[in-house]
Write a protein that holds these residues in place. Sequence first.
Motif, short mmCIF file in Angstrom:
data_model
loop_
_atom_site.label_atom_id
_atom_site.label_comp_id
_atom_site.label_asym_id
_atom_site.label_seq_id
_atom_site.Cartn_x
_atom_site.Cartn_y
_atom_site.Cartn_z
N LEU A 12 34.92 33.80 38.76
CA LEU A 12 34.52 35.21 38.86
C LEU A 12 35.57 36.18 38.34
O LEU A 12 35.23 37.32 38.02
N THR A 13 36.81 35.76 38.26
CA THR A 13 37.83 36.76 37.99
C THR A 13 37.75 37.30 36.56
O THR A 13 37.42 36.58 35.62
N GLY A 14 38.03 38.58 36.47
CA GLY A 14 38.09 39.22 35.16
C GLY A 14 39.53 39.58 34.86
O GLY A 14 39.79 40.57 34.18
N ASP A 15 40.45 38.80 35.39
CA ASP A 15 41.86 39.13 35.32
C ASP A 15 42.64 37.86 35.03
O ASP A 15 42.47 36.85 35.70
N LEU A 16 43.47 37.92 34.03
CA LEU A 16 44.16 36.72 33.59
C LEU A 16 45.14 36.21 34.64
O LEU A 16 45.30 35.00 34.82
N PHE A 17 45.78 37.13 35.37
CA PHE A 17 46.74 36.66 36.35
C PHE A 17 46.04 36.04 37.55
O PHE A 17 46.48 35.04 38.11
#
Lengths: 493, 757
Positions: A127-132
């Motif tokens: 689900l994440t839209g964040d690389l970290f």
Amino acid sequence: MNALVATVILAPLLAASFGIAVRHKARVRDVLTLTGLASAFVASLGIFAEVYRNGTSVIRVGDWSPELGIVLVADTFAVLMLPVALAIILIVELFAIAQRRTEWGANPELTGPLLGVLTMGVSLAVLTGDLFTLFVAFELILVSSYVLLTHQGQQAQIRSGMTYVVMNLFSSTLFLFGIAFVYSATGTVNMALLAERIPELSDGVRLGIGAWFFVVFGTKAAVFPLFSWLPDSYPTAPTTITAVFAGLLTKIGIYAMIRFHTLTGMDAMGPVLLIIAGATMIVGALGALAQSDVKRILSFHIISQIGYMLMGLGLFSAAGTTGAIVFLIHHMPVKTVLFLVGGLIENDQGTSNLDRNGGLAARRPLIAGLFAVPALSLAGLPPFSGFVAKFSVISAGIAEAATPVVVMALIAGALTLLSMTKIWLGVFWGSKPDKSKPVRVSAANRRLMLGATGLAVGLSLFISFYAGTLVELGERAATELRNSDVYISEVLR
Amino acid sequence: MQQVIWTLLGAHVAGVVLAAIAGFRSIRAGLAVAAFAPTITAIWAIWLFVSQDGLAGADGPPTSELVWVEGLDLAFRMQVDSLALLMTLLVSGIGALVFIYAIGYFAPDAAGGATFPPTLLAFSASMLGLVWSDSIWTLFIFWEATSITSFLLVGHKNSDANVQTAARRALMITGVGGLVLLAGLIILAQDVGSSTLTNLAAAEGSRATLAAILVMIGAATKSAQVPFHVWLPGAMAAPTPVSAYLHSATMVKAGVLLVAVMGTTFADVQAWKVLGLAFGIASMIWGGVGALRHVDAKLILAWGTISQLGLLITLLALGTGKAVFAATSILFAHAIFKAGLFLIVGEVDIRTGTRDIRKLGGLAKSMPITFAVALLSGLSMAGAPPLLGFPAKEAAIEAVLGLSGWEQIIGVVSVVGGAVLTVAYTTRFLIGVFGAGPDTIVKPRRLAMTIPAVVLGFLSVAGFAALGLVNDIVRPAAIELNAKSEVYGLVRWPGIKTAFVVSMAVLIVGFALGVGAAARKVASAPNATGADAADGLIDGILSNTPRFIAVVQHGSLPVYLATMTAAVAVAGIAFTDQVSLSHLQLWDTPLQGVLAAGIVAAAAAGAAVRSRLGATLTLGATGIGMSGIFIIHGAPDLALTQLLVEIIVVVGFVLGLGQLANQFPTVDNAWRATRLAVATLGGLAVMAGLAASSANPSGVAPIEDLTAGAVNDGGGNNVVNVILTDVRALDTLGEVVVLATVAIGILALANTRRAEA
């Protein structure tokens, strides 16, 4: 929507936390784990329905703007992946509950809670839209899978666990370097902003970043020549654990790769990806032929099949990306169920070695049937999902005139078929081996194991039956990924 | 009419389930149940032929479509046209007879009751689907299904290792053929832009040539054409009902059928015709020769099938109206006489216990009914009047006589040669099985086996008698394949024409050759060189892969890590394109330089030292250097955390080192140099990445927004803390769980150690 997403990520974590606390009370612990995993699964269906109807849904965690904080993005690709992944974990936990009292089973006290942590990692990664945050999700998956692999403390497991954890930690380190490059080049780790800013970079930096993350995700996905950790470690784990690993872990790697490399427009890497895809398919298929143990054959199949997904991605066409996504979704339940059947074979014969098996089709036709469906599907034969997956990837390849990789894919298909006949001849045909020491399992537990395996077969058949819908959604997901403008505007809106 | 397709296929599917249930009781019960669906399908097909309207009724031919994957054009699209109806007659008619026959063939207590009948019925259903399909994808799906069911049926007696090998060979050859076919069909479908078989557009150009070659190869594997024929004799390891049904009457015709329906599409592609003729003629001759060499009656028939399939492929590749018509007629006649002959061989096998023609003798007297049927079917196969095979063979000879140029020469020579061989091996077969010799002991007749054989033998006669009806069956099918077939028909008495003279000469020469061959004593069965080569290839792959895999999968972690580092170094090459040093400055404060130098020195020392304790301490030193850098950048919390971690790690290591040897194991210099080189390149790649990525950023970190946000929204003045606990709290939660999980893992391992102690 917020509540559903929170459930998907946090319910498994809560179940894991309380599960650890009551780990000595078998029934409470099992019920707790199942409840946590089941609620995550049900919530994922809710998310699917919502996104299916209304399109991409974006959640800003803590209500921070995308430039500063973390966003969770439920787009079509994510909601295709999520329910299938969570269903697999749930099914395997059912199987594990039945099997864990046997000598092949995993340590009952920790398996459930650790699966909970793994589930949290999987949900977050999808689900994440964040690389970290993706990095954090990878860490969650890595440590939980490492502990699942080694917590019984057998020598072989600890030794192979070493390879597993060192390779994967090294790839995590490279992931961090990659994040450093990306952050210094673009000033963000938000995927939407990256989709906007990475294409604006000079060719060298853009491709350097693409190649770097290809190595990172490629190690997770076990592509050639970075796959070596997988066949060394998977077969040593208890079957249930391997079933989850086989169904999910490499797939999270390829999921991340498809997402990152299409959103950031790494089309120029296509030829390199196709070469590696071809090598991965062939080496994996040859590796499978070289083995004489069901679980080892199946482990190499994972690698070979990853090659097909990579091929779909490497074509960088709408049809190719669709093919990769369809292949990915098809592959997860099929691979899991094959390992579960491997567990059933072990229970029956005390080993999954081909030389010490035989004649199972006559004695246990049900097991033969449970094996045959996913085996045919994996070998890409109709009318199963594997055929649709192989068909879509290969016809995309032919449409792009990518002849060498298409030929490789066909050869790998033939080799895969041969390795499946190797299992079939070794385990299901022939006569019963002289010495066998079946594992004693109570009738109720055996039924539960068969039932769980049947559920997984059912899931795979469900996907086969609705392959049309899968392809339709795969096309939609591919369009969303390839037209990053839409993704960008959805997330930054 | 629309529902009839699904009703019949549904009856088959239901039959598979019911046959499995009944089969648990006994194999005969399973077979009896399984016979139901083919029987009603055959009755339906016959009814369509005899009824006035037939297919040309008000609704037109029954069609049906079930879309599976719309996006890829995968659909179950069916149409029962005339050709399909002809094939239905064979698939279900012979199928029903074979099921009845199998009831007699198997002993009442034979094993495999729960698997054999449903698998055979599943094959029957797949074959029906194949002949009814009106989409190349429908056809392909059922094509593969017949390969799989064939594999399972060939391997019925799988406790025998030879049976396993034969089944594997059959599956691999047809399976690889399937993949080749798939590629060909995809190219074709993309080229002509359609997948519907009816009125599939003609293809031309280089892609069409490629598609034609691939499709023809796929068809040749399925229809056992030389050199892919080696699986078919091996498949005779199957129970005889299977051989009669799959490997003579139906499944092996699938390739022929494919060549037939693709005929107009590839009519203008030269490679199609050339390749088809090459396969067909080679198979026609080599199959005939094989049939003359073997001593197992079943293998004689199998090699004969290869030859007959070669004839069909040859005629279809020639593609003239007359040739297509002849091929359709022979297809029909062959299924009837060849299935009958197989049933007879099975009966002989069961009643005498052997199929070796050297051991059989006096059967003409001891098995008179069987002999009569064999004579009728055999003469039909040889193309002798007054049997169905005769007018069909006449049509073939006329077709090749009617050609011109090189096609005529090749066609006449090969078809006549093939026909002579056919007569010869038929003669040898009849003499060998039923001729004189030491009397073989014969067990009593089983009615269930006799009746189907008698029916098929009778059909070869009846077909000749009612040639008009056969024409009604065959001609519309041929017209669908090639409109020019319309003017042709099967003729009972052709008169003294060239073709007739030729075919009489063929009968005489072939008969003489056959008598001679039958008299020749064969010491041992011929070698299966081709089959051994195929198995050798498969076994060679299986036995050589371990060596190959040992190279890429050697089990050494340092090698894996070196591979990965090398991959990174390669990835880093892209960065060197952009490396510019102008935007870099040496340091913010000289203190950074001092710390960096210390870290580098510690890292280098860590790589160089031989003792584990030394490595641990130098590792700690790099970490402490890092925390110094954090302090310079104003992040004391981070520095503190880093310091704590380093201390714990060093202490942990030192405590654990007691269990290990003091020194690292030695490595040889070459490997040491390699590692050094790879590590250096990896390090350079990281430096290149950092230098390049910061050179021309396409965006900058929102530091001011973050600082302002931390104070205003986050309510804290320590930005790092606000990031960790608020802005990126989810990451922090994740990392906390990571640490907790690691702790659990350590405890679990410690517990198992304690338990072992």
